[in-house]
Structure formats: C-alpha cells, structure tokens
Design a protein around this motif. Structure first.
Motif, mmCIF file in Angstrom:
data_model
loop_
_atom_site.group_PDB
_atom_site.id
_atom_site.type_symbol
_atom_site.label_atom_id
_atom_site.label_comp_id
_atom_site.label_asym_id
_atom_site.label_seq_id
_atom_site.Cartn_x
_atom_site.Cartn_y
_atom_site.Cartn_z
ATOM 1 N N GLY A 127 -40.163 35.124 -19.821
ATOM 2 C CA GLY A 127 -39.637 34.711 -18.525
ATOM 3 C C GLY A 127 -38.139 34.842 -18.478
ATOM 4 O O GLY A 127 -37.486 35.223 -19.456
ATOM 5 N N ASN A 128 -37.585 34.506 -17.312
ATOM 6 C CA ASN A 128 -36.145 34.580 -17.092
ATOM 7 C C ASN A 128 -35.471 33.359 -17.724
ATOM 8 O O ASN A 128 -35.764 32.219 -17.350
ATOM 9 N N ILE A 129 -34.573 33.584 -18.699
ATOM 10 C CA ILE A 129 -33.961 32.482 -19.446
ATOM 11 C C ILE A 129 -33.227 31.481 -18.536
ATOM 12 O O ILE A 129 -33.422 30.267 -18.662
ATOM 13 N N PRO A 130 -32.350 31.931 -17.595
ATOM 14 C CA PRO A 130 -31.676 30.947 -16.732
ATOM 15 C C PRO A 130 -32.652 30.072 -15.956
ATOM 16 O O PRO A 130 -32.436 28.867 -15.802
ATOM 17 N N GLU A 131 -33.748 30.677 -15.472
ATOM 18 C CA GLU A 131 -34.738 29.893 -14.728
ATOM 19 C C GLU A 131 -35.449 28.918 -15.660
ATOM 20 O O GLU A 131 -35.746 27.783 -15.279
ATOM 21 N N GLN A 132 -35.709 29.346 -16.891
ATOM 22 C CA GLN A 132 -36.374 28.461 -17.839
ATOM 23 C C GLN A 132 -35.463 27.298 -18.238
ATOM 24 O O GLN A 132 -35.924 26.167 -18.406
ATOM 25 N N VAL A 133 -34.165 27.584 -18.386
ATOM 26 C CA VAL A 133 -33.203 26.524 -18.704
ATOM 27 C C VAL A 133 -33.170 25.493 -17.582
ATOM 28 O O VAL A 133 -33.150 24.274 -17.817
#
Length: 462
Positions: A127-133
């Motif tokens: 998945g997209n790291i910024p969204e997961q953060v």
C-alpha cells in the motif's frame, strides 16, 4: 529489563463484581467509568451488566436475583453458582473502585496490544506508505478516546463547568470561541466554537482566502495557534498578504520594492513584521495533499503545539486518495466535510474549509449564491455548523468599490443573517463597510474592582 504487565487481572474483575453485589450503591460511581466491554471474561461482563441493571431498577443484585434474570452465563455456567462463589471470595466492598480502575487499565493495555498487532500487519501489507502512516496515527489516537471520564454527569456537575467557563472568561483566560474581528459579521456568527466545521464559500475573487487567513492571523496574534493549508497559493504570497493587511501598506508598493524608499511605510512594515513574527501562524503550502494526509499533518502539529484553528484553502483542491473506492467526485468532497467535522471534534477546535462555487451562478438572472450552488450541498449542509457565502457584484458600482455581501446562511448556535463588508484588495483584508479604519475588535480588560467570583456564587447555591 521491564517487568511484564499481565493483560488480564481476573482477581480485580471478581473483586469489582463482589464489591458491587455487597454495596450496590457504588454502581453509580463505578458505572460512570467502567464498561462491561472492559472485562476480559465474557461471563464477568454479562454479570456486571446485570448488576447495573438491578441497581437501576432498585433491586438488590444477589445471586438469586441475578440467576432469575439470566439462569446461565455466556459460557454455559450457572449464574447462581458463579455469582455465589464471587460473593463468598470477596467479603468486602472496600476496594471496589480500586479494582474497577485496575480492570480499566488492563482493558486499555489489551487495546494497546491489539493496535500494536494491527500496526505490524499494516506495515507488512502492500500500500501507499503515507496513507498507511495516517491510518496508523488514527488507530493510535483512538486509544486516547477511552478516558476514565463519566459518560453521564449530574446537572450539578454540568453547571459547575458552566460557571468555571464564566469565571475564566471574566478573568480573560478563556474566550467563547474565535472571531473574525469584524463587528458586523461577528454579531451574526457569535464566534466559532470548538468542534465547529465552518464553510466559507464564494466565486473566485470574492475574498474567501482573505477572510479565512485573516481569521488565522487574528488567532495567532492573540496568542493562539493556527494552521493554514494553502493548496493553491504559495507561502510567500500568503505572507505578503498578511503583511499588507497588518501594516496597512499597499501590496503594490511591497511587490514593486517602492516601499524601501518610503520611510513611513517601512516603519509600518517593521511593526507588522514584529507582530506577525511572534504569532503562532503555521502554513502548509504543499500541493496535491490527500484528505488523510491533511489530517495526519494537523494531528502532528496539534501534538507538537496545541492548535486553536485550522483553515483549509480550498475543498476541491484536495487530491483524490489513490485507494479511494468513491467513484463520484462530488460524493468524495462530501466525505471530506464529514471527515473535517470529525477532525474538529477530535481536536476540539474550529476547522474552516473554503469552497469554490460553480461558475454557473454568473449566468443566472440573480447571481447571488445559494446553498444549492455548493457541490454536493446536501452533505455540506448537514455536516457544517456555520456556512458563510460571499457575493460581490463586479458589474455594479458598489461591487467595483469592494462592497461585499456576506450571507451567513447557517449557524447552529445563532440566527442566520447577512451583512455588508468592505473588501480592500490592495491591503488584502476586509473592514466594516461603515468605517474607513480596519476594525480591530478589542476585548475589554477585566475590571480591577473587587467582585464576587462566579465560582463563589455557585458554591453558595450548592
């Protein structure tokens, strides 16, 4: 090496149940912060719920009464046997509240453990790291929502909070909310309250950004903290506008550099720089930010130093989340307003979102904006606490002179109304339409004379 804390305290769970059966009147105090879901054992949670139910009906919760309500517990064990064992093993109600707090503590520890497991799963998933953060931050912050504060309080306690607020405002320590510093508009809105979602809408060039950022500057200069998400305008442009608004020096001579040769203007600029530099006004001008990223930044900034206001300029420039399952853009924008309302409540501050109106209104016989001109207006109308619409008829003499109609079409805590403000484009600010000077609405200093405090008055009553 740190000692391990058990995630379950079965003795404490039995202790609080036994204490409540021996002393049912303590149900009110313990029930204010302990939930049946806090018990690790389903039988204990079911028994706790039955005990509280008995107390609300003024029935003593002994083992026979509890067995009559529910003969068997979720595990299949007989209620009369289980409850009798607990009453026999817990002979006193003395430590009931202490046991209850241990149960709550262990429940929080289990939730923390579960979130930790979820974070590891999230880290290992694609998945997209910024969204997961951002998702991870939301999960962690959710833990703070489970506080040991009562879900229900008495009217006596509620009145205490009101009188505390009255006293704090009288002492100059607290304000009702944030205001624009524009007497006519503030007289309608009655201040923007913590948790409010505020929409400022209008066609391009009507001054939405000026009104929103002017509010942010005012909060910062007064000692609060404000955060502006400028999705279209760069930081330098916003800073120049704030400088012009605060100093009263025209943007034109600031941009051209002529101000350097004007001693009076330079003196005004120097004073304005000193005032703005000491204010807590934060700007994020990153483009193409997604809604989740905006929330992530806002939470981080609020943790770093408490915020009192957030301004988002503007709604339709928020980038679509790559993983979004919403196909319709208008519905997506509607979901953002719901999210901003939730963020306002979470942080306990007003969130102001600027919105662009459709160009179609310019071709109408009556170009004055209406609620339906907002994209997905039904969603926005439901979510917003305050909706302000700006309109300036550029074809009329009044419009060319900057007279702008500001229509407060919705305000939950007051009555909708409208007013006329004067837009000063060269100074990037609004002023009262009936004054030539910028209206700096000041708050009166508390009187120095001795007087009875609000808290003292409340104590006399109770």
């Amino acid at each position: 090496m740190h000692a391990e804390r058990p995630l379950v305290a079965m003795e404490a769970e039995h202790g609080v149940l036994g204490a409540l059966m021996h002393k049912p009147e303590s149900s009110e105090d313990i029930g204010a912060f302990l939930d049946s879901a806090d018990f690790s054992n389903e039988d204990n949670g079911a028994l706790y719920a039955m005990i509280l139910g008995c107390h609300s009906k003024k029935v003593r919760p002994d083992s026979i009464t509890l067995a009559d309500i529910r003969p068997e517990l979720p595990s299949g064990e007989l209620t009369i046997v289980y409850a009798s064992d607990i009453m026999r093993n817990v002979p006193s109600a003395a430590n009931g509240a202490h046991y209850a707090r241990i149960v709550v503590e262990r429940a929080k520890a289990r939730r923390l453990y579960e979130v930790g497991q979820s974070l590891m799963e999230l880290a290992m998933s694609t998945g997209n790291i910024p969204e997961q953060v951002s998702k991870a931050q939301a999960m962690v912050l959710e833990l703070n929502a489970h506080e040991e504060t009562p879900d229900v309080v008495t009217m006596k306690h509620a009145l205490g909070y009101v009188f505390d607020d009255i006293q704090d405002r009288a002492d100059g320590k607290q304000f009702m909310g944030e205001d624009f510093g524009l007497a006519d508009l503030d007289g309608i809105v009655k201040s923007l309250r913590p948790g409010n979602l505020v929409i400022i809408a209008g066609r391009p060039g009507t001054g939405k950004t000026v009104l929103g950022t002017g509010l942010a500057d005012r909060v910062g200069k007064r000692g609060g903290g404000s955060l502006v998400f400028s999705l279209e305008m760069p930081t330098k442009e916003l800073a120049k506008r704030s400088l012009a608004a605060e100093s009263g020096v025209s943007q034109n001579i600031i941009e051209s550099g002529e101000v350097v040769n004007n001693p009076e203007a330079m003196t005004k600029l120097t004073c304005a720089v000193a005032k703005l530099s000491s204010a807590d006004i934060r700007i994020c001008d990153k483009g193409a930010l997604t809604f989740s990223r905006i929330c992530s930044i806002a939470r981080f900034e609020n943790r770093a130093k408490k915020l009192d206001l957030i301004v988002v300029d503007y709604l339709s420039l928020i980038a679509t989340d790559p993983n979004s399952k919403i196909q319709n853009r208008n519905l997506e924008l509607g979901s953002y307003t719901r999210g901003f309302k939730a963020l306002a409540k979470e942080l306990g501050i007003p969130v102001v979102v600027l919105a662009q109106l459709n160009r179609g209104i310019e071709s109408r016989t009556d170009p004055k904006p209406k609620m339906s001109d907002l994209r997905d207006s039904g969603e926005i109308e439901n979510d917003a606490d305050v909706i302000i619409m700006e309109h300036r008829d550029k074809d009329s003499e009044h419009g060319r002179n900057g007279l702008t109609e500001v229509d407060v079409v919705k305000v939950r805590h007051a009555s909708p109304n409208n007013c006329i403000l004067q837009f000063q484009g060269e100074h990037a600010r609004f002023v009262s339409a009936v004054r030539t000077e910028y209206d700096q609405v000041s708050r009166p200093e508390p009187e120095k004379t001795q007087r009875r405090s609000a808290r003292a008055s409340l104590k006399e009553v109770f």
